[in-house]
Write a protein that holds these residues in place. Structure first.
Motif, PDB file in Angstrom:
ATOM      1  N   MET A   1       0.847  -1.431  -0.188  1.00 54.45           N
ATOM      2  CA  MET A   1      -0.164  -0.283  -0.478  1.00 54.45           C
ATOM      3  C   MET A   1       0.804   1.051  -0.194  1.00 54.45           C
ATOM      4  N   GLU A   2       2.478   1.670   0.683  1.00 54.73           N
ATOM      5  CA  GLU A   2       2.861   2.253   0.598  1.00 54.73           C
ATOM      6  C   GLU A   2       3.914   2.526  -0.125  1.00 54.73           C
ATOM      7  N   ARG A   3       4.085   1.245  -1.492  1.00 52.58           N
ATOM      8  CA  ARG A   3       3.942   1.277  -2.622  1.00 52.58           C
ATOM      9  C   ARG A   3       3.856   2.787  -3.473  1.00 52.58           C
ATOM     10  N   LEU A   4       1.832   2.169  -3.379  1.00 54.87           N
ATOM     11  CA  LEU A   4       0.804   2.459  -4.347  1.00 54.87           C
ATOM     12  C   LEU A   4       1.107   3.995  -4.069  1.00 54.87           C
ATOM     13  N   GLY A   5       1.103   4.376  -2.644  1.00 53.22           N
ATOM     14  CA  GLY A   5       0.791   5.814  -1.979  1.00 53.22           C
ATOM     15  C   GLY A   5      -0.578   5.658  -1.640  1.00 53.22           C
ATOM     16  N   GLN A   6      -1.160   4.554  -0.926  1.00 51.89           N
ATOM     17  CA  GLN A   6      -2.040   4.584  -0.604  1.00 51.89           C
ATOM     18  C   GLN A   6      -1.900   5.049   1.356  1.00 51.89           C
ATOM     19  N   ASP A   7      -2.666   5.954   1.951  1.00 57.15           N
ATOM     20  CA  ASP A   7      -2.432   5.988   3.195  1.00 57.15           C
ATOM     21  C   ASP A   7      -3.145   5.083   4.610  1.00 57.15           C
ATOM     22  N   LEU A   8      -2.110   3.929   4.697  1.00 57.76           N
ATOM     23  CA  LEU A   8      -2.844   3.089   5.289  1.00 57.76           C
ATOM     24  C   LEU A   8      -4.066   3.227   6.565  1.00 57.76           C
ATOM     25  N   GLU A   9      -3.743   4.434   7.022  1.00 62.46           N
ATOM     26  CA  GLU A   9      -5.285   4.782   8.524  1.00 62.46           C
ATOM     27  C   GLU A   9      -6.128   5.834   7.791  1.00 62.46           C
ATOM     28  N   HIS A  10      -5.869   5.965   5.933  1.00 65.18           N
ATOM     29  CA  HIS A  10      -7.438   5.876   5.664  1.00 65.18           C
ATOM     30  C   HIS A  10      -7.989   4.993   4.190  1.00 65.18           C
ATOM     31  N   ALA A  11      -6.767   3.898   4.292  1.00 58.93           N
ATOM     32  CA  ALA A  11      -7.077   3.061   3.008  1.00 58.93           C
ATOM     33  C   ALA A  11      -8.386   2.176   3.174  1.00 58.93           C
ATOM     34  N   LEU A  12      -8.507   1.962   4.139  1.00 61.74           N
ATOM     35  CA  LEU A  12      -9.322   0.211   5.099  1.00 61.74           C
ATOM     36  C   LEU A  12     -10.420   1.232   6.025  1.00 61.74           C
ATOM     37  N   SER A  13     -11.351   0.258   5.565  1.00 63.03           N
ATOM     38  CA  SER A  13     -12.444   1.400   6.869  1.00 63.03           C
ATOM     39  C   SER A  13     -12.407   0.083   8.013  1.00 63.03           C
ATOM     40  N   GLY A  14     -11.962  -0.928   7.631  1.00 62.57           N
ATOM     41  CA  GLY A  14     -11.493  -1.643   8.582  1.00 62.57           C
ATOM     42  C   GLY A  14     -10.689  -2.978   8.505  1.00 62.57           C
ATOM     43  N   ILE A  15      -9.958  -3.543   9.753  1.00 64.40           N
ATOM     44  CA  ILE A  15      -8.921  -4.074   9.950  1.00 64.40           C
ATOM     45  C   ILE A  15      -9.218  -5.708  11.573  1.00 64.40           C
ATOM     46  N   LYS A  16      -9.778  -6.329  10.242  1.00 63.30           N
ATOM     47  CA  LYS A  16     -10.064  -8.137  11.465  1.00 63.30           C
ATOM     48  C   LYS A  16      -8.525  -8.547  11.126  1.00 63.30           C
ATOM     49  N   PHE A  17      -7.755  -8.840  12.538  1.00 65.00           N
ATOM     50  CA  PHE A  17      -7.144  -9.895  12.570  1.00 65.00           C
ATOM     51  C   PHE A  17      -7.237 -11.207  12.749  1.00 65.00           C
ATOM     52  N   ALA A  18      -7.302 -12.317  11.910  1.00 65.84           N
ATOM     53  CA  ALA A  18      -8.019 -13.629  12.224  1.00 65.84           C
ATOM     54  C   ALA A  18      -7.405 -14.501  12.923  1.00 65.84           C
ATOM     55  N   GLY A  19      -5.695 -14.239  12.852  1.00 64.96           N
ATOM     56  CA  GLY A  19      -4.879 -14.575  13.703  1.00 64.96           C
ATOM     57  C   GLY A  19      -4.259 -16.334  12.967  1.00 64.96           C
ATOM     58  N   HIS A  20      -4.837 -16.935  11.769  1.00 65.42           N
ATOM     59  CA  HIS A  20      -3.868 -17.447  11.264  1.00 65.42           C
ATOM     60  C   HIS A  20      -4.541 -17.578  10.040  1.00 65.42           C
ATOM     61  N   SER A  21      -3.838 -18.223   8.776  1.00 67.15           N
ATOM     62  CA  SER A  21      -4.328 -18.107   7.472  1.00 67.15           C
ATOM     63  C   SER A  21      -5.797 -18.881   7.257  1.00 67.15           C
ATOM     64  N   GLU A  22      -5.613 -19.185   7.068  1.00 66.56           N
ATOM     65  CA  GLU A  22      -6.759 -20.570   7.532  1.00 66.56           C
ATOM     66  C   GLU A  22      -8.805 -19.660   7.567  1.00 66.56           C
ATOM     67  N   ALA A  23      -8.488 -19.094   8.806  1.00 64.85           N
ATOM     68  CA  ALA A  23      -9.387 -17.911   9.542  1.00 64.85           C
ATOM     69  C   ALA A  23      -9.880 -16.473   7.875  1.00 64.85           C
ATOM     70  N   VAL A  24      -8.432 -16.367   7.788  1.00 66.33           N
ATOM     71  CA  VAL A  24      -8.630 -15.442   6.755  1.00 66.33           C
ATOM     72  C   VAL A  24      -9.495 -15.871   5.376  1.00 66.33           C
ATOM     73  N   LEU A  25      -8.668 -17.304   4.830  1.00 68.62           N
ATOM     74  CA  LEU A  25      -9.511 -17.881   3.817  1.00 68.62           C
ATOM     75  C   LEU A  25     -11.056 -17.727   4.241  1.00 68.62           C
ATOM     76  N   ASP A  26     -11.453 -18.195   4.975  1.00 72.82           N
ATOM     77  CA  ASP A  26     -12.588 -18.790   5.361  1.00 72.82           C
ATOM     78  C   ASP A  26     -13.497 -17.614   5.350  1.00 72.82           C
ATOM     79  N   ALA A  27     -12.458 -16.076   6.088  1.00 73.84           N
ATOM     80  CA  ALA A  27     -13.766 -14.988   5.607  1.00 73.84           C
ATOM     81  C   ALA A  27     -14.173 -14.471   4.846  1.00 73.84           C
ATOM     82  N   VAL A  28     -13.294 -14.691   3.912  1.00 69.55           N
ATOM     83  CA  VAL A  28     -13.122 -13.940   2.970  1.00 69.55           C
ATOM     84  C   VAL A  28     -14.326 -14.427   2.198  1.00 69.55           C
ATOM     85  N   MET A  29     -13.629 -16.640   2.044  1.00 68.22           N
ATOM     86  CA  MET A  29     -14.712 -17.306   1.239  1.00 68.22           C
ATOM     87  C   MET A  29     -16.474 -17.306   0.883  1.00 68.22           C
ATOM     88  N   ARG A  30     -16.672 -17.338   2.041  1.00 69.18           N
ATOM     89  CA  ARG A  30     -18.024 -17.248   3.433  1.00 69.18           C
ATOM     90  C   ARG A  30     -18.219 -15.823   3.361  1.00 69.18           C
TER      91      ARG A  30
END
Length: 346
Positions: free
Chosen positions: A163-192
């Motif tokens: 995001m820095e490389r693309l000139g995006q300000d992370l503090e305003h770019a994303l409306s919310g960030i969820k830290f799911a803990g591990h990759s399996e949880a990330v995959l499930d959250a997106v695919m569901r």
């Protein structure tokens, strides 16, 4: 003075004791290696102490001890206090310590995936294939986002770099960030459909593809790239793998001995098996990681200086108050009891 039998015996005994002491190995110098271990202390010891033991076998007169840290902040604080000789941590942490402590990059760790070896890290930023509103990383603006952990270099840290490389300000770019803990949880959250986009390490994404957990027609990798020599699809660009750093006060001879020993670590050695890595290579260039840290590093240094100042004031508050009161009393005493000045005669 005659040389008697008793004096001869005493001399012989002293010579024998001196010989025994000379034959005994000197006490090995302790060399400490601070290691960032997100999996915890026990796992860190199992993974990295065999590599430390290998160094002890290769470098006479030295004993190498691994100190695993699950908390990255504690590792960095102890590195600033000079509690280690060497530090193994992820690149985002390394460049902070490089600027704050003078940490010197020594080697870059090579990773392995089966028979494949690589010395870079990469992230996959992805959505479901049917999500038409997100086609590239710039479309993530004001989008809820899910990833693993804040300290995961191959996931969230690389998202920040992209995001820095693309000139995006992370503090305003994303409306919310969820830290799911591990990759399996990330995959499930997106695919569901719970989150429109997410990120994980490229190696984890490739593993899910090979396991049949997902298929390429079902997902969309943003700004997908492939590079010869790197075995995974990824987003954006490649970044260097974890470095082994050395503190500037560590003797040059020891630094060189460690470097040479690790570069010649035999393929298939038990230390590699325990550490789940492929070996070491000359240090990579970590310049690509530094732009991300310039603002946060300055803020971190200022906050740390303020914390130190507050702690010092708290510890010395009573003595400062006593000193101030005594100074005022002395000043008042001088003013009250000093004789008045006589006017000078012209």
């Amino acid at each position: 003075m005659p040389y008697t039998l008793s004096s001869f015996t005493r001399t012989a005994s002293l010579m024998l004791m001196a010989g025994v002491l000379c034959l005994q190995p000197a006490q090995a110098a302790l060399v400490k290696i601070g290691v960032f271990s997100p999996e915890g202390f026990a796992t860190g010891m199992q993974r990295w102490q065999p590599s430390a033991d290998y160094l002890g076998q290769q470098i006479p007169g030295h004993r190498f001890q691994v100190l695993p840290y699950q908390n990255l902040g504690e590792l960095e604080d102890d590195a600033r206090r000079g509690k280690f000789d060497f530090v193994l941590t992820h690149p985002a942490s390394f460049v902070q310590l490089e600027q704050q402590t003078g940490l010197i990059r020594l080697l870059t760790r090579r990773q392995r995936d089966g028979a494949r070896q690589y010395a870079h890290a990469a992230v996959v930023i992805f959505t479901r294939a049917d999500n038409r509103s997100i086609q590239e990383p710039a479309d993530l603006a004001r989008t809820p986002f899910v990833t693993t952990t804040a300290q995961d270099y191959s996931s969230w840290q690389l998202v920040r770099l992209e995001m820095e490389r693309l000139g995006q300000d992370l503090e305003h770019a994303l409306s919310g960030i969820k830290f799911a803990g591990h990759s399996e949880a990330v995959l499930d959250a997106v695919m569901r459909g719970e989150y429109p986009a997410g990120a994980m390490a490229a190696r984890d994404f490739d593993r899910f593809l090979n396991q049949g957990r997902i298929s390429l027609p079902a997902v969309k990798i943003l700004e997908a790239s492939e590079t010869p020599g790197f075995p995974f699809r990824y987003t954006g660009r490649l970044y260097p793998q974890w470095p082994l750093g050395v503190l500037p006060d560590t003797p040059v001879e020891l630094r060189q001995a460690v470097e040479q020993s690790l570069l010649t670590l035999p393929e298939g050695h038990a230390a590699l098996e325990a550490g789940h890595y492929a070996g070491w290579q000359p240090a990579d260039n970590y310049h690509a990681v530094r732009p991300l840290l310039s603002k946060s590093l300055s803020r971190h240094v200022v906050e740390r200086q303020l914390n130190v100042a507050n702690l010092w004031l708290e510890q010395h508050r009573q003595s400062l108050l006593i000193t101030l009161v005594l100074t005022l009393l002395v000043w008042l005493g001088v003013r009250l009891f000093s004789p008045p000045q006589r006017p000078s005669r012209s």
